[in-house]
Write a protein that holds these residues in place. Sequence first.
Motif, PDB file in Angstrom:
ATOM      1  N   LEU A 282      30.592   3.361 -60.476  1.00 29.22           N
ATOM      2  CA  LEU A 282      30.135   2.106 -61.365  1.00 29.22           C
ATOM      3  C   LEU A 282      29.579   1.154 -60.107  1.00 29.22           C
ATOM      4  O   LEU A 282      30.047   0.352 -59.404  1.00 29.22           O
ATOM      5  N   GLU A 283      28.213   1.184 -59.488  1.00 30.33           N
ATOM      6  CA  GLU A 283      27.555   0.411 -58.483  1.00 30.33           C
ATOM      7  C   GLU A 283      27.310  -1.327 -58.929  1.00 30.33           C
ATOM      8  O   GLU A 283      25.916  -1.798 -58.792  1.00 30.33           O
ATOM      9  N   ILE A 284      27.903  -1.969 -59.515  1.00 30.23           N
ATOM     10  CA  ILE A 284      28.090  -3.338 -59.941  1.00 30.23           C
ATOM     11  C   ILE A 284      28.351  -4.200 -58.541  1.00 30.23           C
ATOM     12  O   ILE A 284      29.711  -3.989 -58.185  1.00 30.23           O
ATOM     13  N   ASN A 285      28.065  -5.527 -58.088  1.00 29.61           N
ATOM     14  CA  ASN A 285      28.228  -6.207 -57.213  1.00 29.61           C
ATOM     15  C   ASN A 285      29.671  -6.690 -57.445  1.00 29.61           C
ATOM     16  O   ASN A 285      30.122  -7.043 -56.365  1.00 29.61           O
ATOM     17  N   ASP A 286      29.244  -7.555 -58.407  1.00 26.85           N
ATOM     18  CA  ASP A 286      30.649  -8.901 -58.891  1.00 26.85           C
ATOM     19  C   ASP A 286      32.098  -7.896 -59.372  1.00 26.85           C
ATOM     20  O   ASP A 286      31.887  -6.852 -60.441  1.00 26.85           O
ATOM     21  N   ALA A 287      33.066  -8.318 -58.921  1.00 28.20           N
ATOM     22  CA  ALA A 287      34.717  -7.324 -59.853  1.00 28.20           C
ATOM     23  C   ALA A 287      34.927  -7.662 -61.404  1.00 28.20           C
ATOM     24  O   ALA A 287      34.963  -6.879 -61.832  1.00 28.20           O
ATOM     25  N   GLN A 288      34.391  -8.902 -61.742  1.00 26.50           N
ATOM     26  CA  GLN A 288      34.412  -9.078 -63.135  1.00 26.50           C
ATOM     27  C   GLN A 288      33.141  -9.032 -63.835  1.00 26.50           C
ATOM     28  O   GLN A 288      33.939  -7.710 -65.091  1.00 26.50           O
ATOM     29  N   ALA A 289      31.934  -8.148 -63.465  1.00 28.01           N
ATOM     30  CA  ALA A 289      30.975  -8.028 -63.882  1.00 28.01           C
ATOM     31  C   ALA A 289      32.023  -6.129 -63.922  1.00 28.01           C
ATOM     32  O   ALA A 289      31.274  -5.466 -65.230  1.00 28.01           O
ATOM     33  N   ALA A 290      32.376  -5.949 -63.149  1.00 28.75           N
ATOM     34  CA  ALA A 290      32.185  -4.467 -62.933  1.00 28.75           C
ATOM     35  C   ALA A 290      34.099  -4.103 -64.006  1.00 28.75           C
ATOM     36  O   ALA A 290      33.732  -3.171 -64.807  1.00 28.75           O
ATOM     37  N   LYS A 291      34.683  -4.958 -64.109  1.00 30.13           N
ATOM     38  CA  LYS A 291      36.635  -5.256 -65.044  1.00 30.13           C
ATOM     39  C   LYS A 291      35.267  -4.977 -66.635  1.00 30.13           C
ATOM     40  O   LYS A 291      35.851  -4.132 -66.870  1.00 30.13           O
ATOM     41  N   GLU A 292      34.588  -5.856 -66.978  1.00 23.24           N
ATOM     42  CA  GLU A 292      33.949  -5.646 -67.791  1.00 23.24           C
ATOM     43  C   GLU A 292      32.923  -5.004 -67.923  1.00 23.24           C
ATOM     44  O   GLU A 292      33.158  -4.126 -69.367  1.00 23.24           O
ATOM     45  N   SER A 293      33.209  -4.353 -67.027  1.00 20.60           N
ATOM     46  CA  SER A 293      31.675  -3.010 -67.772  1.00 20.60           C
ATOM     47  C   SER A 293      33.223  -1.866 -67.845  1.00 20.60           C
ATOM     48  O   SER A 293      32.892  -0.636 -69.038  1.00 20.60           O
ATOM     49  N   LEU A 294      34.045  -1.283 -67.508  1.00 21.04           N
ATOM     50  CA  LEU A 294      35.544  -0.786 -67.243  1.00 21.04           C
ATOM     51  C   LEU A 294      35.546  -0.789 -68.857  1.00 21.04           C
ATOM     52  O   LEU A 294      35.857   0.278 -69.156  1.00 21.04           O
ATOM     53  N   LEU A 295      35.659  -1.924 -69.694  1.00 18.97           N
ATOM     54  CA  LEU A 295      36.491  -1.831 -70.949  1.00 18.97           C
ATOM     55  C   LEU A 295      35.280  -1.826 -71.058  1.00 18.97           C
ATOM     56  O   LEU A 295      35.476  -1.436 -72.524  1.00 18.97           O
ATOM     57  N   TRP A 296      33.982  -2.403 -71.278  1.00 22.22           N
ATOM     58  CA  TRP A 296      33.350  -2.055 -72.438  1.00 22.22           C
ATOM     59  C   TRP A 296      32.913  -0.284 -72.521  1.00 22.22           C
ATOM     60  O   TRP A 296      32.723   0.373 -73.644  1.00 22.22           O
ATOM     61  N   LEU A 297      33.289   0.437 -71.485  1.00 14.51           N
ATOM     62  CA  LEU A 297      32.950   1.770 -71.368  1.00 14.51           C
ATOM     63  C   LEU A 297      33.907   1.975 -72.340  1.00 14.51           C
ATOM     64  O   LEU A 297      34.294   3.158 -73.318  1.00 14.51           O
ATOM     65  N   GLU A 298      35.741   1.937 -72.854  1.00 15.95           N
ATOM     66  CA  GLU A 298      36.162   2.160 -73.295  1.00 15.95           C
ATOM     67  C   GLU A 298      35.535   1.805 -75.040  1.00 15.95           C
ATOM     68  O   GLU A 298      36.399   2.222 -75.253  1.00 15.95           O
ATOM     69  N   SER A 299      35.764   0.364 -75.011  1.00 15.61           N
ATOM     70  CA  SER A 299      35.609  -0.549 -76.260  1.00 15.61           C
ATOM     71  C   SER A 299      34.733   0.518 -77.025  1.00 15.61           C
ATOM     72  O   SER A 299      34.481   0.533 -78.337  1.00 15.61           O
ATOM     73  N   GLU A 300      33.421   0.618 -76.033  1.00 17.86           N
ATOM     74  CA  GLU A 300      31.523   0.903 -77.214  1.00 17.86           C
ATOM     75  C   GLU A 300      32.248   2.785 -76.417  1.00 17.86           C
ATOM     76  O   GLU A 300      31.438   2.908 -77.511  1.00 17.86           O
ATOM     77  N   LEU A 301      32.074   3.190 -75.993  1.00 20.51           N
ATOM     78  CA  LEU A 301      31.753   4.751 -75.783  1.00 20.51           C
ATOM     79  C   LEU A 301      33.512   5.813 -75.814  1.00 20.51           C
ATOM     80  O   LEU A 301      33.111   6.788 -75.642  1.00 20.51           O
TER      81      LEU A 301
END
Length: 312
Positions: A282-301
């Motif tokens: 997850l090559e995402i610059n912002d910590a909050q955006a990275a956390k949101e992406s992890l939550l999205w992977l869990e909830s959506e996929l």
Amino acid sequence: MSKILDKTLSGKLFLQEFWVDFGGKRRNIANLLLKKRMRMLFRNALKEGGNMIYLGQLEHKEQMRALVDVYHLGLESYELGIGEALDDWHASAERFQRDLGPVCTEGLSLHGPFLDLNPGCYDSRVRAATMERFEACYLAAQHVGADRIIFHSGFLPLIYHAKNWLENSISFWKEFLAGKGDGIQIHLENLYDPYWEPIKRLLDEVENPIFTACLDVGHANVFSSRPVLEWLEGLGSHIGHFHLHNNDGNLDQHRALSDGAIPMKEFLKSLQENHFGVSCTLEINDAQAAKESLLWLESELGWDLSRKSKSA
């Protein structure tokens, strides 16, 4: 053998080499068996979480540690990919272990040097300097126990003809990879590459089991007119690693997975269904955006990533 293979998910244990002749070509059967087994292991791990998902290095160590404490994440670091750090790679590696070693509990990926360097360039002295820096990075990677190194392809379509870049790159990578074992995977990342075919051709010509593509989906979305799903299908089994982030198609913004023009859900579903043996950053610059992406992977996929869900 199965007991040994089952331990390879950590990237720390590999089969010994076992070479046989096939049609006049020497093949390492241990590598082939290992690769087949790892494809199955990684496919299951992608659905359940595991140390093959890395977090791109953030500016603040505390933010990285907070995410690593909750999720099963490795770290992908650029600390040993900066030219000055490689002037004395050993000292830099020691400093890395002191500063970031405690964060790398699940695995470590390094981003190799690329500024002012190019393995496929015309100038022989620049290629020699590139080789020197890449070798120093590899030694540092061995020292810190990295699983993999990502290098940029160096293909600049406004400067190089694809044929010349390919010829120089084939020669460079064959020399660089000569004598290197299976302990560290080497991935070639697309940056300004407008199409995937030169990378695939390079990997085919070099033909080394530790040398695969890193498909950076964000770069493909910005710098190529080809759809990202075509890159996924075109590189196919040549892909050994992914850089995941999103953008608006105009700038390389490294946004959260769900924030941009890339059809990320469709892309990742195709990844899960058709592409085995992969790891992701997850090559995402912002910590909050990275956390949101992890939550999205869990909830959506449905990716089961958090430590809490494992222990519940």
